[in-house]
Design a protein around this motif. Structure first.
Motif, PDB file in Angstrom:
ATOM      1  N   UNK A   1       0.840  -1.210   0.000  1.00 14.51           N
ATOM      2  CA  UNK A   1       0.000   0.000   0.000  1.00 14.51           C
ATOM      3  C   UNK A   1       0.869   1.252   0.000  1.00 14.51           C
ATOM      4  N   UNK A   2       1.941   1.216   0.812  1.00 12.38           N
ATOM      5  CA  UNK A   2       2.881   2.342   0.839  1.00 12.38           C
ATOM      6  C   UNK A   2       3.560   2.502  -0.526  1.00 12.38           C
ATOM      7  N   UNK A   3       3.937   1.366  -1.097  1.00 11.95           N
ATOM      8  CA  UNK A   3       4.621   1.338  -2.395  1.00 11.95           C
ATOM      9  C   UNK A   3       3.738   1.949  -3.491  1.00 11.95           C
ATOM     10  N   UNK A   4       2.446   1.582  -3.544  1.00 13.26           N
ATOM     11  CA  UNK A   4       1.538   2.151  -4.550  1.00 13.26           C
ATOM     12  C   UNK A   4       1.350   3.647  -4.323  1.00 13.26           C
ATOM     13  N   UNK A   5       1.332   4.075  -3.060  1.00  7.99           N
ATOM     14  CA  UNK A   5       1.210   5.511  -2.774  1.00  7.99           C
ATOM     15  C   UNK A   5       2.442   6.246  -3.305  1.00  7.99           C
ATOM     16  N   UNK A   6       3.625   5.644  -3.132  1.00  7.58           N
ATOM     17  CA  UNK A   6       4.855   6.257  -3.673  1.00  7.58           C
ATOM     18  C   UNK A   6       4.745   6.399  -5.185  1.00  7.58           C
ATOM     19  N   UNK A   7       4.226   5.356  -5.852  1.00  6.30           N
ATOM     20  CA  UNK A   7       4.078   5.427  -7.314  1.00  6.30           C
ATOM     21  C   UNK A   7       3.177   6.592  -7.705  1.00  6.30           C
TER      22      UNK A   7
ATOM     23  N   UNK B   1      11.784   0.272  -4.037  1.00  2.00           N
ATOM     24  CA  UNK B   1      11.451   1.703  -4.032  1.00  2.00           C
ATOM     25  C   UNK B   1      12.348   2.475  -5.007  1.00  2.00           C
ATOM     26  N   UNK B   2      13.655   2.174  -5.011  1.00  2.00           N
ATOM     27  CA  UNK B   2      14.568   2.916  -5.894  1.00  2.00           C
ATOM     28  C   UNK B   2      14.248   2.648  -7.363  1.00  2.00           C
ATOM     29  N   UNK B   3      13.706   1.442  -7.656  1.00  2.24           N
ATOM     30  CA  UNK B   3      13.360   1.111  -9.051  1.00  2.24           C
ATOM     31  C   UNK B   3      12.205   1.964  -9.579  1.00  2.24           C
TER      32      UNK B   3
ATOM     33  N   UNK C   1      15.665  10.141  -4.446  1.00  5.34           N
ATOM     34  CA  UNK C   1      17.086  10.466  -4.300  1.00  5.34           C
ATOM     35  C   UNK C   1      17.701   9.962  -3.016  1.00  5.34           C
ATOM     36  N   UNK C   2      16.877   9.641  -2.019  1.00  2.00           N
ATOM     37  CA  UNK C   2      17.383   9.147  -0.731  1.00  2.00           C
ATOM     38  C   UNK C   2      16.266   8.389  -0.020  1.00  2.00           C
ATOM     39  N   UNK C   3      16.647   7.343   0.695  1.00  2.00           N
ATOM     40  CA  UNK C   3      15.677   6.628   1.536  1.00  2.00           C
ATOM     41  C   UNK C   3      15.920   6.994   2.982  1.00  2.00           C
TER      42      UNK C   3
END
Ligand code: MHF
Ligand code: KIV
Ligand code: MG
Length: 308
Positions: free
Chosen positions: A88-94, A128-130, A135-137
């Motif tokens: 869910x977090x990953x899709x929000x990042x997208x 996430x980087x993909x 630029x930073x985690x």
């Protein structure tokens, strides 16, 4: 121009990373370091979805966008940041990243995606980087996540540390409390900051620590500090976008400055819309509707009569 052709002409530009008029280059860590070296105070806000990503990216003066795991609470309604699934977090990042073309982006590693092992951490970080554009985690923690942070830095992922109040560990400290008010606690925070700097963190987020401790740290370290609830002595300030725009109707922490009351303004605007619908003043035939030529309408009536 018909409204359809308006959409067609806007679509390529809205989606493009490089506008045809002005070359837009996304800001890099080098750009941020330059501002830090020039002692320019840096401003950071969070983005949690496409809309807030577009708003943040549209501010000319803003320096950095943080995709904060606070989105779990602010945008998804969870009671804490612990509860959001990684996907869910990953899709929000997208969603956020589709709207960002210009700003330097830091993203959180959410709870449960990195603690178990270095390999778990690398796997989550690589996903996430993909997505590109990050630029930073940011890793919430210090000593306890040292091995994970070191490995990310070794494989070329700039890491932002996060110490003081660590919301992912709120259960262990009895809630969202200011950290480092006692001499020993403050000394531990300084040691943790130096450790993170020594293992190669690019930046350091300081959450809810006393102003004097944050200022002392910022002067001692040679990497930018990003403060929230930590006073004016840090290199950068960060606020959750929903807090500074007043997007939620819940109370905020003491450190928040509200620059508008979006929630009330939005509810008022909706009341206005509903009144217009009920009074028949919206929609208006001339401005909000599409005509048909009289002869076409009459021909339609004839066609319908033939069918009978
Ligand atoms: N909307 C939102 N904004 C945030 O800044 C935020 C989130 N959500 N979720 C994740 C964490 C949680 N954060 C919080 C939440 C509450 C306080 C708070 O109420 N602090 C007390 C301090 C009490 C003390 O003196 O120790 C306060 O009164 O401000 C602080 C940080 C910051 N982060
Ligand atoms: C509150 C900031 C520092 C954060 O980590 C977040 O928004 O998740
Ligand atoms: Mg966070």
């Amino acid at each position: 121009m018909s409204s359809f052709s308006v959409f067609r002409s806007l679509a390529p530009r809205l989606g493009a990373r490089y506008s045809s008029h002005v070359a837009v280059r996304q800001k890099t860590l080098t750009d941020i370091k330059k501002l830090y070296n020039a002692k320019e105070p840096l401003a950071v806000i969070t983005a949690h979805d496409y809309i807030t990503g577009r708003i943040a990216d549209s501010s000319e003066k803003l320096d950095i966008i943080l995709i904060g795991d606070s989105l779990a609470m602010v945008s998804k309604g969870y009671a804490s940041t612990l509860e959001i699934p990684f996907d869910d977090y990953y899709y929000a990042c997208k969603s956020v990243l589709r709207g960002v073309n210009q700003k330097f982006v830091i993203a959180d590693l959410p709870f449960g995606s990195f603690e178990a092992s270095v390999s778990q951490c690398v796997e989550s970080a690589v996903k996430l980087m993909k997505l590109g554009k990050i630029g930073s985690l940011k890793v919430e923690g210090g000593f306890e996540h040292g091995e994970q942070i070191k490995r990310l830095i070794e494989i070329g992922i700039p890491v932002t540390g996060h110490i003081g109040l660590k919301p992912q560990q709120f259960n262990a400290v009895g809630g969202y409390r200011v950290q480092g008010r006692k001499a020993q606690d403050a000394a531990n925070i300084i040691k943790e900051a130096e450790y993170l700097r020594d293992i190669g963190c690019s930046m350091l987020l300081l959450e809810c620590i006393p102003h004097k401790v944050a200022q002392y740290l910022t002067e001692k370290l040679d990497i930018p500090t990003i403060g929230i609830g930590s006073g004016p002595g840090t290199s950068a300030q960060v606020l959750v976008q929903a807090d500074l725009l007043g997007m939620l109707d819940s109370p905020t922490a003491k450190f928040v400055q509200k620059y508008m009351d979006f929630h009330s303004e939005a509810v008022n605007a909706i009341e206005h819309y509903v009144e217009d619908v009920k009074s028949g003043t919206f929609p208006n035939v001339e401005t909000h509707s599409y005509p048909i030529k009289e002869e076409e309408f009459e021909a339609m009536e004839k066609l319908l009569q033939q069918d009978h």
